[in-house]
Structures are given as structure tokens and as C-alpha cells.
Design an enzyme around this catalytic site. Structure first.
Site, PDB file in Angstrom:
ATOM      1  N   GLU A 180      -6.787 -11.454   0.331  1.00  0.00           N
ATOM      2  CA  GLU A 180      -5.743 -11.426   1.363  1.00  0.00           C
ATOM      3  C   GLU A 180      -4.661 -12.468   1.064  1.00  0.00           C
ATOM      4  OE1 GLU A 180      -8.272  -9.773   5.196  1.00  0.00           O
ATOM      5  OE2 GLU A 180      -8.179 -11.926   4.884  1.00  0.00           O
ATOM      6  N   ARG A 197     -14.442 -14.189 -11.039  1.00  0.00           N
ATOM      7  CA  ARG A 197     -15.550 -14.261 -12.006  1.00  0.00           C
ATOM      8  C   ARG A 197     -16.096 -12.898 -12.335  1.00  0.00           C
ATOM      9  NH1 ARG A 197     -19.275 -19.251 -10.229  1.00  0.00           N
ATOM     10  NH2 ARG A 197     -20.860 -17.889 -11.064  1.00  0.00           N
ATOM     11  N   HIS A 440      -0.930  15.445  14.153  1.00  0.00           N
ATOM     12  CA  HIS A 440      -0.022  15.756  13.071  1.00  0.00           C
ATOM     13  C   HIS A 440       1.389  15.307  13.400  1.00  0.00           C
ATOM     14  CE1 HIS A 440       1.180  17.908   9.488  1.00  0.00           C
ATOM     15  NE2 HIS A 440       2.178  18.446  10.163  1.00  0.00           N
ATOM     16  N   GLU A 445      -5.142  12.074  10.104  1.00  0.00           N
ATOM     17  CA  GLU A 445      -5.662  13.434  10.296  1.00  0.00           C
ATOM     18  C   GLU A 445      -6.468  13.902   9.078  1.00  0.00           C
ATOM     19  OE1 GLU A 445      -2.801  16.718  10.544  1.00  0.00           O
ATOM     20  OE2 GLU A 445      -1.289  15.463   9.581  1.00  0.00           O
TER      21      GLU A 445
HETATM   22  C1  LIG Z   1      -9.253 -17.599   6.044  1.00  0.00           C
HETATM   23  C2  LIG Z   1     -10.199 -16.842   6.925  1.00  0.00           C
HETATM   24  C3  LIG Z   1      -9.841 -15.610   7.397  1.00  0.00           C
HETATM   25  C4  LIG Z   1     -10.715 -14.893   8.230  1.00  0.00           C
HETATM   26  N1  LIG Z   1     -10.336 -13.665   8.672  1.00  0.00           N
HETATM   27  C5  LIG Z   1     -11.139 -12.968   9.488  1.00  0.00           C
HETATM   28  C6  LIG Z   1     -10.737 -11.697   9.994  1.00  0.00           C
HETATM   29  O1  LIG Z   1      -9.645 -11.204   9.693  1.00  0.00           O
HETATM   30  N2  LIG Z   1     -11.593 -11.047  10.819  1.00  0.00           N
HETATM   31  C7  LIG Z   1     -12.797 -11.572  11.189  1.00  0.00           C
HETATM   32  O2  LIG Z   1     -13.518 -10.941  11.958  1.00  0.00           O
HETATM   33  N3  LIG Z   1     -13.210 -12.771  10.697  1.00  0.00           N
HETATM   34  C8  LIG Z   1     -12.408 -13.471   9.869  1.00  0.00           C
HETATM   35  N4  LIG Z   1     -12.806 -14.702   9.406  1.00  0.00           N
HETATM   36  C9  LIG Z   1     -14.159 -15.188   9.757  1.00  0.00           C
HETATM   37  C10 LIG Z   1     -14.176 -15.785  11.177  1.00  0.00           C
HETATM   38  O3  LIG Z   1     -13.175 -16.761  11.311  1.00  0.00           O
HETATM   39  C11 LIG Z   1     -15.550 -16.380  11.443  1.00  0.00           C
HETATM   40  O4  LIG Z   1     -16.533 -15.429  11.172  1.00  0.00           O
HETATM   41  C12 LIG Z   1     -15.686 -16.840  12.891  1.00  0.00           C
HETATM   42  O5  LIG Z   1     -14.721 -17.781  13.231  1.00  0.00           O
HETATM   43  C13 LIG Z   1     -17.091 -17.403  13.110  1.00  0.00           C
HETATM   44  O6  LIG Z   1     -17.210 -17.884  14.424  1.00  0.00           O
HETATM   45  P1  LIG Z   1     -18.274 -19.024  14.758  1.00  0.00           P
HETATM   46  O7  LIG Z   1     -18.272 -19.145  16.240  1.00  0.00           O
HETATM   47  O8  LIG Z   1     -19.530 -18.770  14.064  1.00  0.00           O
HETATM   48  O9  LIG Z   1     -17.664 -20.338  14.099  1.00  0.00           O
HETATM   49  P2  LIG Z   1     -16.252 -21.028  14.223  1.00  0.00           P
HETATM   50  O10 LIG Z   1     -15.235 -20.118  14.786  1.00  0.00           O
HETATM   51  O11 LIG Z   1     -15.972 -21.641  12.910  1.00  0.00           O
HETATM   52  O12 LIG Z   1     -16.473 -22.170  15.306  1.00  0.00           O
HETATM   53  C14 LIG Z   1     -17.298 -23.270  15.079  1.00  0.00           C
HETATM   54  C15 LIG Z   1     -16.761 -24.438  15.854  1.00  0.00           C
HETATM   55  O13 LIG Z   1     -17.754 -25.455  15.908  1.00  0.00           O
HETATM   56  C16 LIG Z   1     -17.136 -26.710  15.796  1.00  0.00           C
HETATM   57  N5  LIG Z   1     -18.191 -27.646  15.392  1.00  0.00           N
HETATM   58  C17 LIG Z   1     -18.852 -27.686  14.215  1.00  0.00           C
HETATM   59  N6  LIG Z   1     -19.801 -28.632  14.247  1.00  0.00           N
HETATM   60  C18 LIG Z   1     -19.719 -29.221  15.475  1.00  0.00           C
HETATM   61  C19 LIG Z   1     -20.438 -30.270  16.119  1.00  0.00           C
HETATM   62  N7  LIG Z   1     -21.492 -30.858  15.508  1.00  0.00           N
HETATM   63  N8  LIG Z   1     -20.067 -30.643  17.352  1.00  0.00           N
HETATM   64  C20 LIG Z   1     -19.039 -30.031  17.998  1.00  0.00           C
HETATM   65  N9  LIG Z   1     -18.340 -29.012  17.441  1.00  0.00           N
HETATM   66  C21 LIG Z   1     -18.688 -28.616  16.207  1.00  0.00           C
HETATM   67  C22 LIG Z   1     -16.048 -26.469  14.781  1.00  0.00           C
HETATM   68  O14 LIG Z   1     -15.050 -27.452  14.841  1.00  0.00           O
HETATM   69  C23 LIG Z   1     -15.558 -25.084  15.194  1.00  0.00           C
HETATM   70  O15 LIG Z   1     -14.505 -25.184  16.124  1.00  0.00           O
HETATM   71  C24 LIG Z   1     -11.956 -15.445   8.585  1.00  0.00           C
HETATM   72  C25 LIG Z   1     -12.334 -16.701   8.096  1.00  0.00           C
HETATM   73  C26 LIG Z   1     -11.478 -17.389   7.275  1.00  0.00           C
HETATM   74  C27 LIG Z   1     -11.872 -18.742   6.754  1.00  0.00           C
END
Ligand SMILES: Cc1cc2nc3c(=O)[nH]c(=O)nc-3n(C[C@H](O)[C@H](O)[C@H](O)COP(=O)(O)OP(=O)(O)OC[C@H]3O[C@@H](n4cnc5c(N)ncnc54)[C@H](O)[C@@H]3O)c2cc1C
Length: 451
Positions: A180, A197, A440, A445
Site C-alpha cells: 500500500e 524477499r 448495469h 455485475e
Molecule cells: C500501516 C497500517 C495500516 C493498517 N491498515 C489496516 C486496514 O486498512 N484495515 C484494517 O482492518 N487493519 C489495518 N491495520 C491493522 C489495524 O490497525 C490493527 O489490526 C488494529 O489496530 C488492532 O487493534 P488492537 O486493539 O489489537 O490494537 P491497537 O489498535 O494497536 O491498540 C493498542 C493500544 O494499546 C496501547 N497500549 C499498549 N500497551 C499498553 C500498556 N501497557 N498500557 C496502556 N496502553 C497500552 C497502545 O498505545 C495502543 O493505543 C493496519 C495497521 C498498520 C500498521
């Protein structure tokens, strides 16, 4: 002993916020810890800013196409600084919306890094809290391979804050994130070399999709170097010297560039510094081990999203979290279904997919698999005078007539496959597709007229 919270969530990202709000809706007293901005990876350095940049990168093609439709030539150039500013302003607006959502749901936000003291106790800065149930939703981070000069490379997180548009950029990795970003930067006018790779980009996707996207990207000007490894990065006066070698190490190549990004060489769960050793929570290489109810090996602790490293997508994290909240706080026992999870690659050309690839289907059903494929130039490109192609593919079990997979490359693939995914998830047959009347004239479609 009275505990401070019924549920305490670590991490206010996609999974954490959705879970906290759902549990609070059921009347649970919920707290959430976050040390960074609200919204997690998706909002701050993932899906949202990326998709906004994808939109921005499409304009040069639209300006070009307009001439085929009678418009005079458009002369326009990208103000990179402005683009970065507006994208980040939108992220800030969303951070505020998440704060409001937490307030409206009466979820208490504790700003700081949470660590386990024991299975029911967390320390966040100078505060100690106790909770009956704890949800780990800490997400992941990009990893840096141990390679000479790797400190000169940026990660996908940094691309959203680059002060200047790089004239040349090397992107390492062939996964969806790298692919992307290669397309975004290329669309905005950066000279992009994507180094992978493997033999092709997008490992894990259907082979036809991989070929079509890769060829489409090459046609749009991305240079893709396959079967190549990064040896070292050397900072020089002319730019970063990226030293690459072919798999057999027979040939070395050097690419001089303004920026090197590790957009897609892998991510790791944020579990190294959580104090998991103070609990019975087990992990494999950092990924928390959970059962189908997202329960860890410690009875009252659950985990969802990227920190479990299953399918690392926002809707999956949200779904896992809501299933947990429904089960534990809503008295509606349910689990997340990992079958037929649709996904997209917002590359140029765009790709989207649901269900089995042809290879997966053949492995499971052998000769019973029948493939329907259609490749054509969409109407839009006739007057635009471009040789852009759309590819659609259905993977069908001809014994049961069930559609096992649907794949697409071309404009609006993600929007189209989202609808098709409902049919595939419901177990639609090819006959059901055939019995559906097309809209269409559209590209979509074709999915109901394939012979
Ligand atoms: C560049 C990029 C593009 C992406 N594009 C897409 C897309 O188009 N569509 C899609 O579905 N997914 C996409 N993803 C994946 C998606 O962002 C993740 O799958 C999603 O955010 C996961 O959610 P989560 O709740 O597991 O973690 P996160 O959203 O990462 O949230 C975790 C949170 O926990 C906090 N945290 C961590 N440790 C601690 C702690 N000890 N104490 C307090 N807070 C803490 C972090 O700061 C963070 O805010 C993309 C990811 C990246 C990197």
C-alpha cells in the site's frame, strides 16, 4: 474485598475501546488505560491516515482521466506539508471523538502505561487499580531486523509525519502494508523501489491476485525487486545507500534513495513490558495464547486483537472484543468466527478478497474445485484511454455448488467484495450468484454473470 472495576482494559485501540463500551452498556464498571493517543494503531498510524493518503495519491490519475472525458488539462502539484497536516488534523479530530465516546459510555480513562502486579491488580503511573476481569488489548509494533545501518530506516509509523516528500524511496517488504505504501508514494510522485524477499508481493493472497496487483503496480511505475535481501544501509552524502543481495548471494545491487521504510517486514505484539510474569498468562513469541472465548491461561484475564496475532485487522479486534463482552457481561455466549473474514489491499490497483484462495480450495477439495475468472477493461477506462484491467475470480466447489472464495483486483474492489462477503459467509451457491440480477452498467455485475 471490593475491587475498583468489573473490567479493566489495557489499551484504548480498536479492540480495547469497542470492548470497554460494550461491557459498560451491560452495566459493568469499566476502566481503560492508554499511554498514547486514543484510537490505537488504526486511528493514529494505520487504517485511517493510510486510507486518507490513498485517496490523496489517486488525484493525479483522475486529473489525467478527466481529459478523456472532455476536461481541459489540470495542472496541479502536491503540497506534501499540507497533505500531512490535514491527515493528522483528521486523526486529532478522531482522538477527540473517541474521548467523547468513552465519556458517554462512562468508561474511566487512566492515562499511562499499565503493568500487571498480579492477576487482579495493575499499576498505571502512580495509581494502582484492581479489577475482577482484565482485558489485554495492547496491539503491536513494527519490528526492525538486525541489519547493519537499520537505524537509518523509518517505519510505517514515521511515514505519516515525514516533513518532506522523499523524491526516492525504498520500501522493504511485500506484505499488504508495504504494498500500500509503495502505491501511495508512487501515486504522489515519489520514485519507489519495493524490495521483497519472496517471489511476489502479497504472500497468502490468491496467486492471480498477487500477479495482477504486482503487474498493475509495475505498469503504474513502481519498481519491484523480487527475491532480494537487505544486506546493509549506509548513510552517504547522496542519500541512503541500500545494499541488496539476491537470494543466492551471487549478485549485489545498491540503490541510492532519500528514505528507506520498513513498512512491512513484520510486527510484534506489545507484550514484552506488561508484567505478564506476575500472572499465569502464557504467550508464544509475545503473542498471547487464548481460547475461542479470548480467555488467556489466567482465568480472569482475556486478550483480543493484534496482541494475540491471529488475524491482525481492526474489525477482527473489535469483533473479538464485543464477543467477549457479550459473553461475560451480556449473558449472550458467542465466539468470533474466523471463517471468511474479508480483507483488502488499498494498492493501485486495489484488491480485495474473501474466503479460500484457489490453492487452499484445491488442497481441500482437489478436482471438485471449479474456477470462474473474468478479466476486462472497465467502461470508465475506455474514454480515459487507459489499459487498466479488472480481475474477478470465483472459487467454487462444483460438487456442492458452494462459492468458497471471491477475489477481485480493480477499482472499488473493497467496496464490492464487502457485499459479496455477506453471500459467501451465508454459504451462497454459484446458482444463487447466477440468480441475482446485475446492476448495469457496473463492474460488480460481472460477479453474477460469470460463465
Ligand atoms: C500501516 C497500517 C495500516 C493498517 N491498515 C489496516 C486496514 O486498512 N484495515 C484494517 O482492518 N487493519 C489495518 N491495520 C491493522 C489495524 O490497525 C490493527 O489490526 C488494529 O489496530 C488492532 O487493534 P488492537 O486493539 O489489537 O490494537 P491497537 O489498535 O494497536 O491498540 C493498542 C493500544 O494499546 C496501547 N497500549 C499498549 N500497551 C499498553 C500498556 N501497557 N498500557 C496502556 N496502553 C497500552 C497502545 O498505545 C495502543 O493505543 C493496519 C495497521 C498498520 C500498521
Amino acid at each position: 474485598m471490593k475491587l475498583d472495576f468489573d473490567l479493566f482494559v489495557i489499551g484504548a485501540g480498536s479492540g480495547g475501546i469497542a470492548t470497554a463500551r460494550r461491557a459498560a452498556e451491560y452495566g459493568a464498571k469499566v476502566g481503560i488505560a492508554e499511554f498514547d493517543r486514543l484510537g490505537g494503531t488504526c486511528v493514529n498510524r494505520g487504517c485511517v491516515p493510510k486510507k486518507l493518503m490513498v485517496y490523496s495519491s489517486h488525484f493525479p490519475n483522475l486529473f489525467e482521466d478527466a481529459q478523456g472525458y472532455g476536461w481541459s488539462p489540470v495542472k496541479s502539484s502536491l503540497d506534501w506539508e499540507k497533505m500531512i497536516a490535514v491527515v493528522n488534523n483528521e486523526v486529532t479530530r478522531l482522538n477527540g471523538i473517541y474521548q467523547k465516546m468513552l465519556d458517554n459510555s462512562k468508561v474511566e480513562l487512566l492515562e499511562g502505561y499499565a503493568k500487571f502486579v498480579d492477576a487482579h491488580t495493575l499499576v498505571i503511573g502512580d495509581r494502582q487499580v484492581t479489577a475482577d476481569k482484565i482485558l489485554i488489548a495492547v496491539g503491536g509494533h513494527p519490528v526492525r531486523p538486525n541489519i547493519l545501518g537499520i537505524e537509518h530506516a523509518i517505519t510505517s509509523d514515521d511515514i505519516f509525519h515525514l516533513k518532506e516528500q522523499p523524491k526516492r524511496m525504498v520500501i522493504l517488504g511485500g506484505g499488504y502494508i508495504g504494498t500500500e505504501f509503495a502505491c501511495i508514494l508512487n501515486g504522489m510522485g515519489t520514485e519507489v523501489t519495493q524490495v521483497i524477499r519472496g517471489e511476489k508481493i502479497l504472500r497468502g493472497f490468491d496467486e492471480d491476485i498477487r500477479d495482477e496487483v504486482e503487474q498493475g503496480m509495475i505498469n503504474h511505475g513502481v519498481r519491484i525487486l523480487n527475491k532480494i535481501q537487505l544486506i546493509a544501509i549506509d548513510k552517504t552524502a547522496e542519500g541512503a545507500k541500500v545494499i541488496l543481495s539476491q537470494d543466492d548471494k551471487a549478485k549485489e545491487e545498491t540503490v541510492v534513495t532519500d528514505a528507506v521504510s520498513l513498512a512491512a517486514v513484520g510486527r510484534k505484539p506489545n507484550t514484552h513490558n506488561l508484567g505478564l510474569e506476575n500472572t499465569k498468562v502464557k504467550h508464544r513469541d509475545g503473542a498471547i495464547v487464548v481460547d475461542k472465548y479470548s480467555r488467556t491461561t489466567e482465568e480472569n484475564i482475556y486478550a483480543v486483537g493484534d496482541c494475540t496475532n491471529k488475524i491482525n485487522l481492526t474489525p477482527v479486534a473489535i469483533n473479538e472484543g464485543r464477543a467477549f463482552a457479550d459473553t461475560v457481561f451480556g449473558n449472550k455466549s458467542r465466539t468470533m468466527s474466523y471463517e471468511n473474514v474479508p480483507s483488502a489491499v488499498f494498492s493501485t490497483p486495489e484488491a480485495a478478497t474473501v474466503g479460500m484462495t484457489e490453492a487452499e480450495a484445491r488442497e481441500k477439495y482437489g478436482d471438485d474445485v471449479k474456477i470462474y475468472r473474468s478479466r476486462f477493461r472497465p467502461m470508465y477506462y475506455t474514454l480515459a484511454g487507459k489499459d487498466e484491467k479488472t480481475l474477478m475470480k470465483l472459487v467454487v466447489n462444483q460438487k456442492t455448488d458452494k462459492v468458497l472464495g471471491a477475489h477481485m483486483v480493480g477499482d472499488n474492489s473493497a467496496e464490492i467484495i464487502q457485499g459479496v462477503a455477506i453471500a459467501v459467509k451465508m454459504g451462497a451457491t454459484k446458482a444463487n450468484f447466477d440468480a441475482t440480477v446485475g446492476i448495469h452498467p457496473t463492474s460488480a455485475e460481472e460477479f453474477v454473470t460469470m460463465r
